[in-house]
Design an enzyme around this catalytic site. Structure first.
Site, short mmCIF file in Angstrom:
data_model
loop_
_atom_site.label_atom_id
_atom_site.label_comp_id
_atom_site.label_asym_id
_atom_site.label_seq_id
_atom_site.Cartn_x
_atom_site.Cartn_y
_atom_site.Cartn_z
N ASP A 231 0.87 -1.17 0.00
CA ASP A 231 0.00 0.00 0.00
C ASP A 231 0.91 1.22 0.00
OD1 ASP A 231 -2.26 1.55 0.04
OD2 ASP A 231 -2.30 1.67 2.22
N CYS B 36 -8.21 -24.50 15.84
CA CYS B 36 -9.45 -25.22 16.14
C CYS B 36 -9.27 -26.73 16.18
CB CYS B 36 -10.53 -24.84 15.13
SG CYS B 36 -11.09 -23.14 15.36
N HIS C 250 -6.51 -18.47 13.50
CA HIS C 250 -7.93 -18.80 13.29
C HIS C 250 -8.66 -17.75 12.46
CE1 HIS C 250 -12.07 -19.91 13.73
NE2 HIS C 250 -12.29 -18.65 14.02
#
Length: 374
Positions: free
Chosen positions: A94, A310, A336
């Site tokens: 950016d 998880c 996650h």
RNA sequence: GCGAUUGUGGUGAAGUGGUUAACACAUCUGGCUGUGAACCAGACACGCGUGAGUUCGAUUCUCAUCAAUCGCC
């Protein structure tokens, strides 16, 4: 720029959603895609291997921040960003246009460019469109952004009009200064909430013929409906065969909205930032892992998720790590959230290919908001 | 047993004869959108060891009592 192009393989029959490949000098990646943000040449707490395992394709870095530390010359000496940070996938830098917004009280805009008061030591640093390109060429990302002004919301029409004109002049100057053939320079559409300025800005940029186009000035505090309107006011004026990148957007509903309007690329600090702060995106909505209700919850964060976190850890353990401020906890939660969004994109792509994107969108949002959305 | 000191929320503690008992940590709850962000915001002592007294009024003064710490027998 033959190494960089968008290959569209399928367009959803009931929406503007597209599926395809974005080819880059560092490999092809599927779109629509979510790009994790690694401002300082690192996606905070994650290793490149963990990003790969989560399914990441393109990742972001930031021109302004890397120019201050360690400096573009160091990165160039290191062999470019890919080598420096040991990431062999595509990288996007950016420009610093967002810092025009986020560091508003520390910068001054003139026709020539932006002067920032370095937030680290107060030193003044000038960024013109040409200097920005020069830095980005030294950094060596696959996709680079032209310097723009990300205007605060709300802004009045006359300010926005002048700003759009200037951003367009900057885009042209950046394009003229850009020499490297192995980098794709994107133009950024601004215009705030004003439909005619969005259209005008998009059309003027398209005349300059960029290899890709960004929709900027979004997710800076405006209501969701306003953001959605900004997207709808822009995409119709962008060429179908070029990638569209909705900047700074990472909430589930906005990604689904953007995809439906034909956006191919999204980036956002949201998943990594909120993860470090204990907030998680799950298939059933938002979870604040610091909440007491998880103290003795020995089930996974999201049983519909296939991420490393998880598959191996319980909410009780994650809460414990969060409460103890253990770095490993931030890492697991970041893994996650990144995986959650990337997995969402995988499901989106599958749905597009099968012409059921709209049904998928409705069903996903319904489930996502069943507990607490974002 | 005698003497000294101290007793304020889960913890460490400020403080005052008179509206809402500072601050920090902990705890609980929100928020975070091209990262100045392991950050920000809110909630949390109807009570200042206990009992009595002085006073218009006491967490603040007095006495008693209990407890803790230190010292001496």
């Amino acid at each position: 720029m033959k190494d960089f192009y968008l290959e569209i393989l399928h367009v959803d029959k009931n929406s503007g959603a597209r599926y395809g490949y974005l080819h880059t000098p560092h490999g092809k990646v599927e779109v629509p895609m979510f790009m994790p943000v690694g401002t300082l040449a690192t996606v905070k707490t994650l290793s490149p291997e963990e990003l790969k395992e989560a399914g990441a394709g393109v990742i972001l870095a930031n021109t302004y921040h890397l120019s201050l530390r360690p400096g573009e010359d160091i990165v160039k000496k290191a062999g470019g960003l890919h080598k420096f940070m040991n990431y062999d996938g595509p990288i996007l830098t950016d420009s610093g246009g967002f810092q025009v917004f986020s560091l508003a009280e520390k910068r001054k805009i003139t026709e020539e460019g932006v002067t920032f008061k370095n937030h680290l030591n107060g030193e003044k640093r000038f960024f013109s469109p040409e200097i920005t390109i020069e830095i980005e060429e030294k950094l060596g990302a696959d996709i680079i952004m032209s310097l723009d002004e990300c205007v605060h919301y709300p802004a009045d029409y006359s300010y926005m009009k002048d700003s759009v004109e200037r951003t367009l002049r900057w885009a042209k100057r950046g394009k003229d200064a850009h020499k490297r053939e192995d980098q794709a320079l994107f133009g950024i559409v601004q215009g705030g909430e004003f439909s005619d300025l969005r259209k005008y800005c998009a059309e003027e940029l398209v005349k300059m013929d960029f290899p890709g186009y960004s929709i900027g000035g979004t997710s800076i505090g405006e209501p969701k409906e306003v953001m959605f309107q900004m997207i709808r006011d822009t995409t119709p004026y962008l060429p179908l065969d070029k990638p569209r990148y909705l900047m700074g957007v990472g909430s589930v509903d906005a990604i689904l909205e953007g995809v439906g309007d034909g956006v191919d690329m999204f980036d956002c600090v949201l998943p990594t930032r909120i993860a470090r702060h204990g907030a998680l995106m799950t298939s059933k909505g938002r979870v604040n892992i610091r909440d007491k209700q998880y103290e003795e919850d020995f089930t996974p964060l999201d049983d519909a998720c296939d991420c490393y976190c998880c598959k191996n850890y319980t909410k009780a353990y994650l809460r414990h790590l969060y409460k103890c401020e253990e770095t490993f906890g931030k890492r697991l939660l970041s893994i996650h959230n990144i995986r959650f969004l990337i997995h969402l994109m995988e499901e989106i792509r599958l749905a597009i290919k099968e012409d059921r994107f709209l049904e998928f969108k409705d069903a996903f949002l319904k489930k996502f908001n069943s507990v607490k959305g974002f």
